[in-house]
Design a protein around this motif. Structure first.
Motif, PDB file in Angstrom:
ATOM      1  N   ALA A 185     -40.308 -61.405 -16.125  1.00 10.20           N
ATOM      2  CA  ALA A 185     -39.778 -61.796 -17.436  1.00 10.20           C
ATOM      3  C   ALA A 185     -39.552 -60.576 -18.313  1.00 10.20           C
ATOM      4  CB  ALA A 185     -40.749 -62.763 -18.117  1.00 10.20           C
ATOM      5  N   LEU A 186     -40.472 -59.606 -18.239  1.00  7.13           N
ATOM      6  CA  LEU A 186     -40.321 -58.388 -19.029  1.00  7.13           C
ATOM      7  C   LEU A 186     -39.075 -57.626 -18.616  1.00  7.13           C
ATOM      8  CD1 LEU A 186     -41.635 -56.528 -21.142  1.00  7.13           C
ATOM      9  CD2 LEU A 186     -42.821 -55.390 -19.267  1.00  7.13           C
ATOM     10  N   ARG A 187     -38.818 -57.569 -17.311  1.00  5.81           N
ATOM     11  CA  ARG A 187     -37.629 -56.879 -16.815  1.00  5.81           C
ATOM     12  C   ARG A 187     -36.355 -57.614 -17.243  1.00  5.81           C
ATOM     13  NH1 ARG A 187     -38.405 -53.436 -12.418  1.00  5.81           N
ATOM     14  NH2 ARG A 187     -36.144 -53.089 -12.645  1.00  5.81           N
ATOM     15  N   TRP A 188     -36.369 -58.946 -17.120  1.00  2.66           N
ATOM     16  CA  TRP A 188     -35.180 -59.735 -17.433  1.00  2.66           C
ATOM     17  C   TRP A 188     -34.883 -59.730 -18.931  1.00  2.66           C
ATOM     18  CZ3 TRP A 188     -31.967 -63.508 -14.759  1.00  2.66           C
ATOM     19  CH2 TRP A 188     -32.000 -63.340 -13.363  1.00  2.66           C
ATOM     20  N   SER A 189     -35.955 -59.797 -19.766  1.00  2.12           N
ATOM     21  CA  SER A 189     -35.727 -59.869 -21.210  1.00  2.12           C
ATOM     22  C   SER A 189     -35.111 -58.582 -21.756  1.00  2.12           C
ATOM     23  CB  SER A 189     -37.047 -60.144 -21.930  1.00  2.12           C
ATOM     24  OG  SER A 189     -37.987 -59.112 -21.692  1.00  2.12           O
ATOM     25  N   ARG A 193     -35.292 -65.388 -23.593  1.00  4.23           N
ATOM     26  CA  ARG A 193     -36.038 -66.594 -23.273  1.00  4.23           C
ATOM     27  C   ARG A 193     -36.786 -66.498 -21.940  1.00  4.23           C
ATOM     28  NH1 ARG A 193     -34.172 -71.492 -25.730  1.00  4.23           N
ATOM     29  NH2 ARG A 193     -34.435 -71.138 -27.956  1.00  4.23           N
ATOM     30  N   ALA A 194     -36.505 -65.460 -21.152  1.00  2.71           N
ATOM     31  CA  ALA A 194     -37.190 -65.327 -19.862  1.00  2.71           C
ATOM     32  C   ALA A 194     -38.692 -65.233 -20.066  1.00  2.71           C
ATOM     33  CB  ALA A 194     -36.669 -64.097 -19.121  1.00  2.71           C
ATOM     34  N   GLY A 195     -39.125 -64.505 -21.097  1.00 10.77           N
ATOM     35  CA  GLY A 195     -40.547 -64.390 -21.373  1.00 10.77           C
ATOM     36  C   GLY A 195     -41.159 -65.712 -21.801  1.00 10.77           C
ATOM     37  N   ILE A 196     -40.419 -66.505 -22.583  1.00  7.24           N
ATOM     38  CA  ILE A 196     -40.916 -67.810 -23.017  1.00  7.24           C
ATOM     39  C   ILE A 196     -41.039 -68.751 -21.823  1.00  7.24           C
ATOM     40  CG2 ILE A 196     -40.543 -69.726 -24.596  1.00  7.24           C
ATOM     41  CD1 ILE A 196     -41.013 -66.985 -25.907  1.00  7.24           C
ATOM     42  N   LEU A 197     -40.039 -68.727 -20.951  1.00 10.15           N
ATOM     43  CA  LEU A 197     -40.080 -69.558 -19.758  1.00 10.15           C
ATOM     44  C   LEU A 197     -41.254 -69.164 -18.868  1.00 10.15           C
ATOM     45  CD1 LEU A 197     -38.664 -71.793 -18.164  1.00 10.15           C
ATOM     46  CD2 LEU A 197     -37.244 -70.044 -17.086  1.00 10.15           C
ATOM     47  N   ALA A 198     -41.530 -67.863 -18.801  1.00  3.66           N
ATOM     48  CA  ALA A 198     -42.669 -67.389 -18.017  1.00  3.66           C
ATOM     49  C   ALA A 198     -43.977 -67.916 -18.597  1.00  3.66           C
ATOM     50  CB  ALA A 198     -42.678 -65.867 -17.973  1.00  3.66           C
ATOM     51  N   ALA A 199     -44.114 -67.868 -19.919  1.00  4.88           N
ATOM     52  CA  ALA A 199     -45.328 -68.363 -20.562  1.00  4.88           C
ATOM     53  C   ALA A 199     -45.506 -69.861 -20.307  1.00  4.88           C
ATOM     54  CB  ALA A 199     -45.278 -68.080 -22.060  1.00  4.88           C
ATOM     55  N   PHE A 200     -44.415 -70.618 -20.354  1.00  2.00           N
ATOM     56  CA  PHE A 200     -44.475 -72.064 -20.095  1.00  2.00           C
ATOM     57  C   PHE A 200     -44.920 -72.331 -18.654  1.00  2.00           C
ATOM     58  CE2 PHE A 200     -42.565 -76.180 -19.010  1.00  2.00           C
ATOM     59  CZ  PHE A 200     -42.974 -76.956 -20.081  1.00  2.00           C
TER      60      PHE A 200
END
Length: 238
Positions: free
Chosen positions: A38-42, A56-63
């Protein structure tokens, strides 16, 4: 390496608490991998397909992490409940030694993430590893209590406590990440106050259809309709 050591120690030491903690730590592996991705994608810039970028990649990862935590918690409850009904002797030296090693690992990871606690993705990791460190302390205290009291039921009781800690930590992350994915109003922000601030700009006659949502992290977006007097394009732009 920590997961493997705790699994072996839990098997040889007959400790459901160590085994539960190993499963708990095992869930860190996909958690860290997902957060790293997610860090790489964001960090990727916006493109024609993702016009808002990849925040939103980081948010999706957290979910996703929170759902993994819920599954792990249910498994811990099941295993610890069965051992609580039928306690077995445990080898305290395995619990003491491995809990100290695990505390050093999880405590170090937790301290390294404190400065990133404002990011929801990192906060998921921080809460997760802080819970791991607390469970390691509980296992250490439980092992010492078992050594001096002989109450072997403390081992599965610790397993249930660890499961409850995992469950508690995951609910908040699941609620907040779900709120963002549903494009809810950012925390600590009031829609009416934002609309009033827009109305306070000279020349603004009306503002309506206001929408505010979170793109990712602390990046927010707003769309609205603003009515202004008839004027030249240059003036309206200003």
């Amino acid at each position: 390496a920590l997961v493997a050591a705790e699994l072996v120690g839990g098997y040889l030491g007959h400790s459901i608490a160590l085994t539960s903690d190993a499963v708990h730590n095992l869930s860190d592996v996909p958690t860290i991998v997902i957060s790293w991705l997610a860090l790489r994608w964001s960090a990727r810039p916006a493109d024609a397909q993702r016009t808002f970028g990849y925040g939103r990649a980081g948010i999706l990862a957290a979910f996703t992490n929170a759902i993994l935590l819920l599954v792990v918690a249910m498994g811990l409850f099941w295993e610890a409940g069965g051992r609580l009904l039928h306690p077995v002797p445990v080898h305290q030296q395995w619990m003491i030694g491995l809990s100290l090693v695990a505390l050093a690992v999880n405590g170090g990871i937790t301290l390294s993430l404190v400065r990133h606690h404002h990011d929801l993705n990192f906060r998921a990791l921080l809460v997760h590893n802080f819970g791991d460190a607390l469970s390691n302390i509980a296992i250490l205290a439980g092992a010492l209590a078992i050594r001096f009291s002989g109450m072997f039921w403390l081992d599965p009781a610790l397993g249930i406590a660890i499961g409850a800690l995992v469950l508690w930590s995951s609910v908040g992350i699941l609620r907040e990440s779900g709120h963002i994915l549903l494009e809810g109003l950012p925390r600590r922000m009031r829609l009416q106050e934002v609309a009033k601030a827009i109305l306070s700009v000279p020349g603004v006659q009306e503002v309506h259809d206001v929408h505010i949502w979170t793109l990712g992290g602390d990046d927010h977006a707003l769309s609205c309709h603003v009515r202004i007097p008839d004027m030249h394009m240059e003036d309206s732009e200003r």
